[in-house]
Write a protein that holds these residues in place. Structure first.
Motif, mmCIF file in Angstrom:
data_model
loop_
_atom_site.group_PDB
_atom_site.id
_atom_site.type_symbol
_atom_site.label_atom_id
_atom_site.label_comp_id
_atom_site.label_asym_id
_atom_site.label_seq_id
_atom_site.Cartn_x
_atom_site.Cartn_y
_atom_site.Cartn_z
ATOM 1 N N SER A 47 34.517 -8.008 10.698
ATOM 2 C CA SER A 47 33.867 -8.795 11.749
ATOM 3 C C SER A 47 33.099 -9.969 11.178
ATOM 4 C CB SER A 47 32.929 -7.892 12.563
ATOM 5 O OG SER A 47 31.906 -7.359 11.730
ATOM 6 N N SER A 48 32.501 -9.794 9.994
ATOM 7 C CA SER A 48 31.747 -10.892 9.384
ATOM 8 C C SER A 48 32.674 -12.032 8.984
ATOM 9 C CB SER A 48 30.976 -10.393 8.160
ATOM 10 O OG SER A 48 30.019 -9.417 8.529
ATOM 11 N N ILE A 49 33.822 -11.693 8.392
ATOM 12 C CA ILE A 49 34.763 -12.747 7.987
ATOM 13 C C ILE A 49 35.291 -13.497 9.204
ATOM 14 C CG2 ILE A 49 37.050 -13.120 6.991
ATOM 15 C CD1 ILE A 49 36.416 -10.969 4.947
ATOM 16 N N LEU A 50 35.575 -12.778 10.293
ATOM 17 C CA LEU A 50 36.037 -13.444 11.514
ATOM 18 C C LEU A 50 34.964 -14.389 12.053
ATOM 19 C CD1 LEU A 50 37.903 -10.571 13.420
ATOM 20 C CD2 LEU A 50 38.900 -12.579 12.299
ATOM 21 N N THR A 51 33.716 -13.936 12.045
ATOM 22 C CA THR A 51 32.627 -14.803 12.504
ATOM 23 C C THR A 51 32.496 -16.019 11.606
ATOM 24 O OG1 THR A 51 31.450 -12.871 13.358
ATOM 25 C CG2 THR A 51 30.178 -14.886 13.060
ATOM 26 N N TRP A 52 32.555 -15.814 10.295
ATOM 27 C CA TRP A 52 32.465 -16.941 9.361
ATOM 28 C C TRP A 52 33.623 -17.916 9.566
ATOM 29 C CZ3 TRP A 52 31.358 -13.153 4.803
ATOM 30 C CH2 TRP A 52 29.980 -12.887 4.757
ATOM 31 N N LEU A 53 34.832 -17.385 9.822
ATOM 32 C CA LEU A 53 35.981 -18.267 10.038
ATOM 33 C C LEU A 53 35.818 -19.112 11.293
ATOM 34 C CD1 LEU A 53 39.155 -16.198 9.056
ATOM 35 C CD2 LEU A 53 38.403 -18.382 8.104
ATOM 36 N N VAL A 54 35.354 -18.476 12.377
ATOM 37 C CA VAL A 54 35.154 -19.221 13.628
ATOM 38 C C VAL A 54 34.127 -20.333 13.418
ATOM 39 C CG1 VAL A 54 34.307 -19.040 15.990
ATOM 40 C CG2 VAL A 54 35.859 -17.302 15.092
ATOM 41 N N ILE A 55 33.013 -19.992 12.779
ATOM 42 C CA ILE A 55 31.982 -20.994 12.517
ATOM 43 C C ILE A 55 32.511 -22.065 11.564
ATOM 44 C CG2 ILE A 55 29.684 -21.363 11.530
ATOM 45 C CD1 ILE A 55 29.021 -18.480 12.383
#
Length: 322
Positions: A47-55
């Motif tokens: 979930s953290s990597i997905l959030t970082w990718l979106v940002i």
């Protein structure tokens, strides 16, 4: 009487101790909150990597467009030079007459410089740059006229000078084409404003994404927040871990944005260099650089703090012990 000063000194010493204890507690809680928040972020890598990718994608898009505009401005910088008037001479004017005209024009006070381009030199340059050397070699006659390139002196209106040169008997046509430069400048300014507008919208989107992420984190720790408030924890005490969570998400997103921009520039560097070499240009694609990468990471951290602050300010007050 002698005991009173001593008592005052004890009171001052106790006050200093309390202030020191408060500072150490505040510092220790910041350290613990930062470490615990980072651990919680890393404990959920997917979930953290997905959030970082979106940002990162949201931040990389305006950053990449801004770099593209900077490179386009560097390319067009050489075009935005003083106006140049092209004097196409009549077909019956030979090279000696063209040279005499150039000397006459160069002696004028309203002319900065005058350069003669003989028709043979112009045809040879055209054959080299266009790639139609075989076609040019098959021509019986040179269709190009002699050309005199004139730069007006400083403070002289190029349009007025063009009209004066157009009336000369040796000149077939006088061309002053600065409209395309003005169009280019207007397009660049419009593009810059569009990038700023897009960047503003995407920055707002990043803040909302982070705010929603922090809201979910608050809801998942609702019972913990209630217990902390029951034992006397202040809103600032409860808010601190979530601010650090937003900071870590923002910093990670900024780092991903810098990496995405770097990968895109590396992907385009080869084709851009080959295209520039075809036009005999030494242009090199300018990258984001270390300073630009650090600025993206810093911006991501600030956006993370802003999103976390908005989310915590909105939702934390609604969680109270009953």
């Amino acid at each position: 009487m002698a005991a009173n000063p001593g008592q005052r000194r004890e009171g001052a010493s106790a006050s200093r101790a309390r202030l020191g204890d408060r500072y150490r507690a505040w510092r220790d809680h910041h350290s613990l909150s930062a470490a615990d928040s980072l651990r919680r972020v890393l404990d959920n890598p997917a979930s953290s990597i997905l959030t970082w990718l979106v940002i990162g994608i949201a931040m990389a898009l305006p950053a990449a467009l801004g770099i593209a505009l900077d490179n386009a401005r560097a390319v067009s910088g050489s075009w935005d030079s003083p106006a140049q008037i092209s004097l196409f001479l009549k077909a019956d004017i030979d090279e000696q007459q063209a040279q005499d005209l150039r000397l006459t024009l160069a002696d004028r006070g309203d002319v900065g410089s005058a350069q003669l381009v003989p028709r043979d030199a112009a045809l040879a340059e055209f054959a080299e740059l266009s790639g139609f050397a075989d076609v040019v070699a098959s021509l019986d006659d040179n269709p190009l006229p002699h050309l005199v390139l004139v730069e007006p002196a400083s403070g002289v209106d190029p349009a007025v000078l063009r009209e004066a040169f157009a009336a000369l008997p040796e000149v077939d046509q006088a061309v002053l084409d600065m409209a395309w430069v003005q169009r280019l400048n207007n397009i660049m300014e419009l593009s810059r404003r569009l990038v700023l507008a897009l960047g503003g919208v995407l920055v707002l989107g990043v803040v909302l994404i982070l705010g929603n992420t922090i809201r979910l984190a608050i809801e998942s720790r609702r019972e913990e927040i209630v217990i902390v408030k029951l034992v006397g924890g202040s809103n600032a005490f409860v808010r601190r871990p979530f601010l650090y969570t937003g900071l870590w998400y923002g910093v990670g997103g900024g780092l991903f944005a810098a990496l995405l921009v770097l990968v895109a520039l590396l992907f385009l560097d080869g084709p851009v260099s080959r295209l520039a070499s075809l036009y005999q240009s030494g242009f090199e694609l300018q990258g984001i650089g270390l300073i630009g990468s650090l600025q993206l990471i810093l911006l991501g951290g600030l956006l993370g703090l802003a999103g976390a602050w908005l989310a915590v300010s909105r939702h934390l007050g609604a969680i109270e012990p009953r």
